[in-house]
Design a protein around this motif. Structure first.
Motif, PDB file in Angstrom:
ATOM      1  N   ASN A 154      18.711 -42.249   8.510  1.00 42.41           N
ATOM      2  CA  ASN A 154      19.258 -41.001   9.207  1.00 42.41           C
ATOM      3  C   ASN A 154      18.332 -39.404   9.482  1.00 42.41           C
ATOM      4  O   ASN A 154      18.375 -38.630  10.591  1.00 42.41           O
ATOM      5  CB  ASN A 154      20.954 -41.039   8.861  1.00 42.41           C
ATOM      6  CG  ASN A 154      20.839 -41.711   8.956  1.00 42.41           C
ATOM      7  OD1 ASN A 154      21.352 -42.884   9.656  1.00 42.41           O
ATOM      8  ND2 ASN A 154      22.937 -41.689   9.299  1.00 42.41           N
ATOM      9  N   HIS A 195      22.507 -35.032  11.358  1.00 41.81           N
ATOM     10  CA  HIS A 195      22.123 -36.555  10.057  1.00 41.81           C
ATOM     11  C   HIS A 195      24.321 -37.416  10.410  1.00 41.81           C
ATOM     12  O   HIS A 195      24.084 -38.725   9.947  1.00 41.81           O
ATOM     13  CB  HIS A 195      22.218 -35.568   8.877  1.00 41.81           C
ATOM     14  CG  HIS A 195      22.106 -37.057   7.702  1.00 41.81           C
ATOM     15  ND1 HIS A 195      23.126 -38.287   6.729  1.00 41.81           N
ATOM     16  CD2 HIS A 195      20.915 -37.633   6.698  1.00 41.81           C
ATOM     17  CE1 HIS A 195      22.552 -38.924   5.975  1.00 41.81           C
ATOM     18  NE2 HIS A 195      20.938 -38.726   6.111  1.00 41.81           N
ATOM     19  N   MET A 198      23.971 -38.972  13.837  1.00 43.31           N
ATOM     20  CA  MET A 198      23.381 -40.726  13.274  1.00 43.31           C
ATOM     21  C   MET A 198      24.236 -41.356  12.634  1.00 43.31           C
ATOM     22  O   MET A 198      24.349 -43.390  12.916  1.00 43.31           O
ATOM     23  CB  MET A 198      21.793 -39.742  12.774  1.00 43.31           C
ATOM     24  CG  MET A 198      21.452 -40.222  12.871  1.00 43.31           C
ATOM     25  SD  MET A 198      21.208 -39.966  14.719  1.00 43.31           S
ATOM     26  CE  MET A 198      21.581 -39.268  16.027  1.00 43.31           C
ATOM     27  N   THR A 199      25.195 -41.291  11.316  1.00 44.50           N
ATOM     28  CA  THR A 199      26.138 -42.163  10.699  1.00 44.50           C
ATOM     29  C   THR A 199      26.971 -42.919  11.737  1.00 44.50           C
ATOM     30  O   THR A 199      27.069 -43.528  11.520  1.00 44.50           O
ATOM     31  CB  THR A 199      26.644 -41.487   9.813  1.00 44.50           C
ATOM     32  OG1 THR A 199      25.557 -40.944   8.609  1.00 44.50           O
ATOM     33  CG2 THR A 199      27.552 -42.061   8.754  1.00 44.50           C
TER      34      THR A 199
END
Length: 309
Positions: A154, A195, A198-199
């Protein structure tokens, strides 16, 4: 696990040509927006006459989305074809609509085309594009395959999609000069927040990730805990952005971003009730507020660097 070709004829599949529609689907135009937006934010953050550099700016936008980002999608789909056969068998490669080794060939060809276009634009753009492409291959391809660990994978994606694209846009506007250090800081903070975005995108593939040993955060931490981590990752960098813009003399911009952050936080409890089902909903609401804050930050930087703040 192997992929079964739709007609069971591997020899004919190896020589068959993929249809243009399948190739376009492989390159995933829907994913091009984030780096194109970040590149635009980089352009907006750097003072200078946009009209005088419109050709280079448009070339950079194409490089960020239809070239570099599209390359990353083709690379990922090729090396994820076995996982996709579980999670999304209708995708171009596992379905056989991009047959044989065409997926790998497209990924390699798009990589070379991206580097060629980047070299035409300028030195810093080429360096950023080369780094982004290297991370794209490292993310999906062995031996590194950074996506095997959600923390590393990520981070690589977020850096490519947000930070590198932002700094590249600023470098284009700076006529190839190194952008101001404050641009690097804000671009890094929004990369850190990405980040979490992206998760959110990993919830849809958690079953296949677990079966294939891919350590996405939902697979590593569990869906509920990963959703909380994603929310924290998105919120904290924006707090730093608000503080820095206030310190640098842009309180109005900081207040706008703070209000957007508060709205995101009010939406987060609904996401946390059912992360897998509501991740697409939050992408359309909370993440939209997040990326609008990026543009506000870009205009704040432009004002600061132009001496207007």
């Amino acid at each position: 696990m192997t992929i079964e070709l739709p007609h069971g004829d591997e020899a004919s599949a190896a020589t068959a040509l993929p249809r243009p529609g399948a190739v376009l689907e492989l390159l995933k135009p829907v994913t091009w927006f984030p780096p194109m937006w970040a590149f635009g934010c980089g352009v907006a953050s750097q003072p200078g006459p946009v009209g005088a550099r419109i050709g280079v700016i448009l070339s950079g936008i194409v490089l960020a989305g239809p070239l570099v980002c599209a390359t990353s999608q083709a690379v990922n789909d090729w090396f994820d074809r076995h996982v996709d056969a579980i999670n999304e068998p209708g995708r171009p490669i596992p379905s056989g609509r991009v047959p044989g080794r065409w997926g790998l060939g497209i990924a390699c060809g798009w990589t070379l085309l991206s580097l060629f276009v980047a070299a035409l634009i300028g030195v810093w753009v080429f360096v950023a594009a080369a780094l982004g492409l290297a991370l794209a291959w490292a993310y999906s391809a062995p031996p590194l395959r950074l996506k095997q660990n959600g923390w590393f994978g990520n981070s690589a994606c977020a850096l490519c999609y947000e930070g590198l694209a932002w700094v590249t846009g600023a470098a284009v506007m700076a006529d190839g000069a190194l952008p101001d250090w404050r641009i690097f800081i804000i671009a890094f903070l929004y990369s850190a927040g990405a980040h979490g975005i992206m998760t959110l995108n990993d919830f849809k593939s958690v079953e296949g990730d677990r079966r294939m040993g891919i350590g996405s955060l939902p697979a590593l931490l569990g869906v509920e805990r990963a959703a909380r981590v994603a929310c924290i990752f998105m919120a904290i960098p924006q707090i730093f952005v608000v503080a820095l813009l206030t310190l640098w003399g842009c309180p109005v911009h900081a207040i706008i971003i703070l209000l957007a952050l508060i709205a995101q936080c009010l939406l987060m409890p609904r996401l946390l009730e059912n992360p897998r089902a509501r991740a697409p909903w939050y992408n359309g609401t909370g993440v939209t507020l997040y990326v609008l804050g990026m543009l506000v930050s870009a205009f704040a930087l432009r004002s600061i660097l132009a001496g207007g703040a």
